[in-house]
Design an enzyme around this catalytic site. Structure first.
Site, PDB file in Angstrom:
ATOM      1  N   ARG A 232       0.855  -1.185   0.000  1.00  0.00           N
ATOM      2  CA  ARG A 232       0.000   0.000   0.000  1.00  0.00           C
ATOM      3  C   ARG A 232       0.890   1.234   0.000  1.00  0.00           C
ATOM      4  NH1 ARG A 232      -3.932  -2.364  -1.448  1.00  0.00           N
ATOM      5  NH2 ARG A 232      -6.018  -2.417  -0.491  1.00  0.00           N
ATOM      6  N   GLU A 261      -4.290   7.549  -4.076  1.00  0.00           N
ATOM      7  CA  GLU A 261      -4.716   7.077  -5.395  1.00  0.00           C
ATOM      8  C   GLU A 261      -6.075   7.678  -5.768  1.00  0.00           C
ATOM      9  OE1 GLU A 261      -4.611   2.815  -5.293  1.00  0.00           O
ATOM     10  OE2 GLU A 261      -2.479   2.771  -4.821  1.00  0.00           O
ATOM     11  N   HIS A 279      -1.920   0.595  -9.814  1.00  0.00           N
ATOM     12  CA  HIS A 279      -2.529  -0.363  -8.882  1.00  0.00           C
ATOM     13  C   HIS A 279      -3.210  -1.509  -9.641  1.00  0.00           C
ATOM     14  CE1 HIS A 279      -4.273  -0.724  -4.552  1.00  0.00           C
ATOM     15  NE2 HIS A 279      -3.980  -1.903  -5.065  1.00  0.00           N
TER      16      HIS A 279
END
Length: 315
Positions: A232, A261, A279
């Protein structure tokens, strides 16, 4: 559970949305403005037993508190750092994730990012497309085989990454405790960074791991070291990472995740030492179907009055 309404907090795959709608009415919460949400909750909050969301978004405590009949937050992913699980539990709400089914894809991407970073594959692609190969030779990359790999977090995904990278070189790992694994455990993260050529992040995102990779760890990794993050974005102090890249404090970084994000810091985008991805670690057709099926298994259990099979059991 008759008359149950599901709140869908983010876009999902066409398959998952269709299957969810076949089970119960589903409201596309993310398409509503604040005024519409407030009005809808006033009339319907008590009918919502289910929230379906993504790991990148989670579910706020305010929304949990506003839904008195809520029983399950079903996350389409393995990350649950955007949900206050303790708060949810205190409200009688289970939180489920989709473990195991995305392990292979995330581990595969970690290896791909490692190779792409050291061999400069994105730059090589641009080099050919821009016609520069006709005029000059592409700069040399760095060898992947024979490297020392450090894995931060040897859970399901970390172990799968370690198993893959062990074919390229030596592997050691850091975590809260030693695992039953054929790799050397290093309890000191800074020591692991000093001893690694490539440091790969696969740990959970928690308050304990927030900014775990800070300026000190990056200094320990050093000017010849590389960072790969498929965990993360919150695990890395991005300002410290940008400073280390700009100064040559580390050799490079490959990142599939970012703190805010879908925004990536301008300093990471501008750097010629980075290999960036949006991602996509679990983003394959096969795995997204498997993830959807696991979300649906949890939904089916809820609707049948059973505990969802992958509800988190956290102390």
């Amino acid at each position: 559970m008759a008359d149950t309404i599901a709140l869908q907090l983010c876009p999902l795959s066409e398959y998952l949305e269709a299957e969810l709608a076949a089970r119960c009415p589903s409201l596309r919460w993310f398409e509503m403005d604040d005024a519409a949400r407030t009005g809808w909750l006033e009339a319907n909050a008590g009918k919502v037993a289910l929230v379906v969301t993504g790991g990148h978004l989670g579910c706020s405590n305010d929304l949990i508190a506003a839904l008195p009949s809520l029983k399950l937050i079903a996350i389409n992913g393995v990350g649950y750092d955007k949900v206050d699980v303790a708060f949810a539990k205190g409200c009688g709400v289970d939180v489920s994730t989709t473990p195991d089914v995305l392990t292979d894809d995330v581990a595969d991407l970690a290896v791909g990012l490692t190779i792409g970073l050291l061999r400069r594959l994105p730059a090589a692609d641009r080099f050919v497309r821009d016609g520069r190969w006709l005029e000059e030779a592409f700069p040399l990359g760095r060898k992947v085989s024979g490297r020392r790999f450090g894995i931060v977090g040897l859970g399901r995904i970390g172990r799968a990454i370690a198993d893959r990278l062990s074919g390229f070189g030596t592997v050691a790992y850091h975590g809260r405790s030693a695992k039953d694994a054929p790799y050397r455990f290093e309890p000191d993260l800074a020591a692991l960074a000093r001893e690694s050529d490539i440091l790969v992040l696969a740990c959970a995102a928690t308050e304990a791991t927030r900014n775990l990779i800070d300026a000190g760890i990056l200094t320990a990794l050093g000017a010849k070291g590389y960072l790969v993050n498929v965990a993360r974005g919150s695990v890395v102090d991005e300002a410290a990472l940008i400073a280390a890249l700009d100064s040559g404090g580390i050799a490079g970084a490959a990142l599939d995740v970012f703190a805010e994000e879908p925004s990536a810091p301008a300093g990471l985008i501008a750097s010629d030492r980075t290999h960036l991805a949006p991602h996509i670690a679990s983003a394959t057709v096969e795995t997204r179907i498997a993830m959807a099926d696991l979300v649906l298994a949890n939904v089916d259990a809820l609707l049948a009055g059973r505990r969802p099979p992958t509800a988190l059991n956290l102390s």
